[in-house]
Structures are given as structure tokens and as C-alpha cells.
Design an enzyme around this catalytic site. Structure first.
Site, PDB file in Angstrom:
ATOM      1  N   GLY A  82     -34.203  25.896   2.398  1.00 29.27           N
ATOM      2  CA  GLY A  82     -32.985  25.778   3.193  1.00 29.27           C
ATOM      3  C   GLY A  82     -32.434  27.120   3.630  1.00 29.27           C
ATOM      4  N   HIS A  87     -20.689  27.610  -1.601  1.00 24.20           N
ATOM      5  CA  HIS A  87     -20.279  26.875  -2.791  1.00 24.20           C
ATOM      6  C   HIS A  87     -18.911  27.394  -3.213  1.00 24.20           C
ATOM      7  CE1 HIS A  87     -24.354  25.487  -2.962  1.00 24.20           C
ATOM      8  NE2 HIS A  87     -24.838  26.679  -3.274  1.00 24.20           N
ATOM      9  N   ILE A 153     -28.722  19.948   0.424  1.00 28.05           N
ATOM     10  CA  ILE A 153     -29.822  19.911  -0.537  1.00 28.05           C
ATOM     11  C   ILE A 153     -30.735  21.113  -0.313  1.00 28.05           C
ATOM     12  CG2 ILE A 153     -31.895  18.656  -1.274  1.00 28.05           C
ATOM     13  CD1 ILE A 153     -30.478  16.076  -0.692  1.00 28.05           C
ATOM     14  N   ALA A 167     -25.370  20.102  -3.291  1.00 24.11           N
ATOM     15  CA  ALA A 167     -23.972  20.550  -3.257  1.00 24.11           C
ATOM     16  C   ALA A 167     -23.171  19.448  -2.585  1.00 24.11           C
ATOM     17  CB  ALA A 167     -23.840  21.864  -2.499  1.00 24.11           C
ATOM     18  N   CYS A 183     -25.994  25.831   6.775  1.00 23.46           N
ATOM     19  CA  CYS A 183     -27.405  25.431   6.778  1.00 23.46           C
ATOM     20  C   CYS A 183     -28.118  25.859   8.056  1.00 23.46           C
ATOM     21  CB  CYS A 183     -27.556  23.931   6.552  1.00 23.46           C
ATOM     22  SG  CYS A 183     -26.833  23.375   4.989  1.00 23.46           S
TER      23      CYS A 183
END
Length: 227
Positions: A82, A87, A153, A167, A183
Site C-alpha cells: 500500500g 493513524h 488495509i 486501520a 492511500c
């Protein structure tokens, strides 16, 4: 075999990564010696941090290091797949260190199962989570010009043992992702569970629904573990 669940609560990314990597190495050693390795699931609520997958484009971080540092946002290059993601508080970042051979799963089926966990949690709130071809994770509002991701993911699998994971956005504000192209996408957005249900969902409530979904999807009982 059961799944041992470790709830770390609020924890730095560095500490959680060290813990995860140690157990990953232990699990690989067990598997090499004939296994199977004990499945373990680590739940974490991180301090603000950006993580980049091993092939992530650093240009998807939109602010200089100085601005990130002043805001208290750390940056880590990781071994997962990814691109870049955020986070932080209000998000469960969940790291399954699982033995895929014991589970009877290939990597593709494993990723599908992780997505299914998030889809089932959303379903308990009468919400619809979906997959998008070519974009891992779980999305909402896919019939609009701006699909929004609720669960990212990114995994690593070696010697049949997994690490990194999902997450799941519980209440983390979408604005927290303004540091990046989430992403790697510029045509898609971010949402969270609380926004979608119209009231704040507690981290405890989301934890219990996520653990239940993991047990159902992977067809294994869960055992709380305190380290």
C-alpha cells in the site's frame, strides 16, 4: 486454535511496531520448526503518525517534514503493502500476526477476509461497506463521484506469517488525513463510523464489534491476553 487478542489502547507507533515485529519473528521461528504458530491480534490506537508502504510515493505526503514535526506527526516507512496513510486517535489500527497455513488461507483470501471483518462491523449498524476493484480496503458511497474509505488495509506475509493489517476509522476526523493523498488517491475521500451512523461511537464499542467480527470471519475463538 484460538486467537489471542492484545488491546494496547493508546500506544506510539514505534512501540507497537517493535512489539509486533518481535512476535512476528517468534511466529516465523515456530512455523519453521514445524508450527503451527499461535495466532495473535494486536489492537492499537496510535498517536498521530503517517506510515508509508514499501512502494509508497513520498510525494503523497503533502507537507514538509518540518510542518509535520511541529504538529507532532511522526513518519515511518514500513514493510507493508500500500501507499501512505494516517493513524491517530479515534482509529483502531489492528495487526493480526496469523499463521495462514493453519487458517488454510492464501494471501488474496486473507486480504478478502480482513475486508469482510470491516464490512460485517458496518453491517451491525445497517451500513453498507464495499470493495472497489484496484483499491484495497473497505469503501462507502461507491455510487457517488467521491467514494470514501472507512477501513484501510496493508499487510506483509512471509513464511505464511502475517503482520501489519487494518486501520478502521471509528471517530478520527477526515480532516486528519489532510497531510496526505490517502492511500495515494486524489479522487477518493475518507469517512469514519461515527459520521456514518450520525453519533459518536466509542472506541470500546467498536473494539467489541471488531473482535466479534474477527472471530466470526476467521472461525476461531478469541482469548484476551495481557502482555
Amino acid at each position: 486454535m484460538n486467537i489471542q487478542v492484545v488491546n494496547n489502547g493508546r500506544i506510539s507507533y514505534a512501540d507497537a511496531l517493535s512489539q509486533q515485529e518481535q512476535y512476528f519473528r517468534d511466529a516465523v521461528a515456530v512455523h519453521r520448526s514445524g508450527g503451527p504458530a499461535q495466532h495473535r491480534l494486536f489492537f492499537n490506537e496510535h498517536h498521530p503518525v503517517l506510515t508509508l508502504g514499501k512502494h509508497a510515493d513520498p510525494h503523497n505526503i503533502l507537507f514538509p517534514k518540518e510542518a509535520l514535526s511541529e504538529a507532532g506527526v511522526e513518519v515511518y516507512r514500513t514493510t507493508r503493502g500500500g501507499d501512505v496513510t494516517y493513524h491517530g486517535p479515534g482509529q483502531w489500527t489492528v495487526y493480526p500476526v496469523f499463521d495462514l497455513m493453519e487458517l488454510g488461507l492464501g494471501v488474496r483470501d486473507y486480504v478478502h477476509a480482513l475486508e469482510e471483518v470491516a464490512i460485517r462491523v458496518l453491517g451491525t449498524y445497517d451500513l453498507v461497506g464495499e470493495r472497489i476493484h484496484g483499491a484495497s480496503g473497505v469503501w462507502m458511497h461507491t455510487d457517488t463521484p467521491m467514494p470514501r474509505k472507512v477501513c484501510a488495509i496493508g499487510i506483509k506475509a512471509s513464511h505464511f506469517i502475517t503482520m501489519h493489517g487494518i486501520a478502521f476509522n471509528v471517530s478520527v476526523p477526515p480532516q486528519a488525513f489532510h497531510w496526505i493523498n490517502p492511500c495515494g488517491f486524489t479522487d477518493k475521500g475518507v469517512t469514519n463510523l461515527s459520521l456514518e451512523v450520525g453519533h459518536r461511537v466509542s472506541m470500546d464499542e467498536a473494539y467489541h464489534r471488531l473482535t466479534t467480527a474477527f472471530s466470526q470471519v476467521f472461525d476461531r475463538p478469541l482469548e484476551p491476553l495481557t502482555l
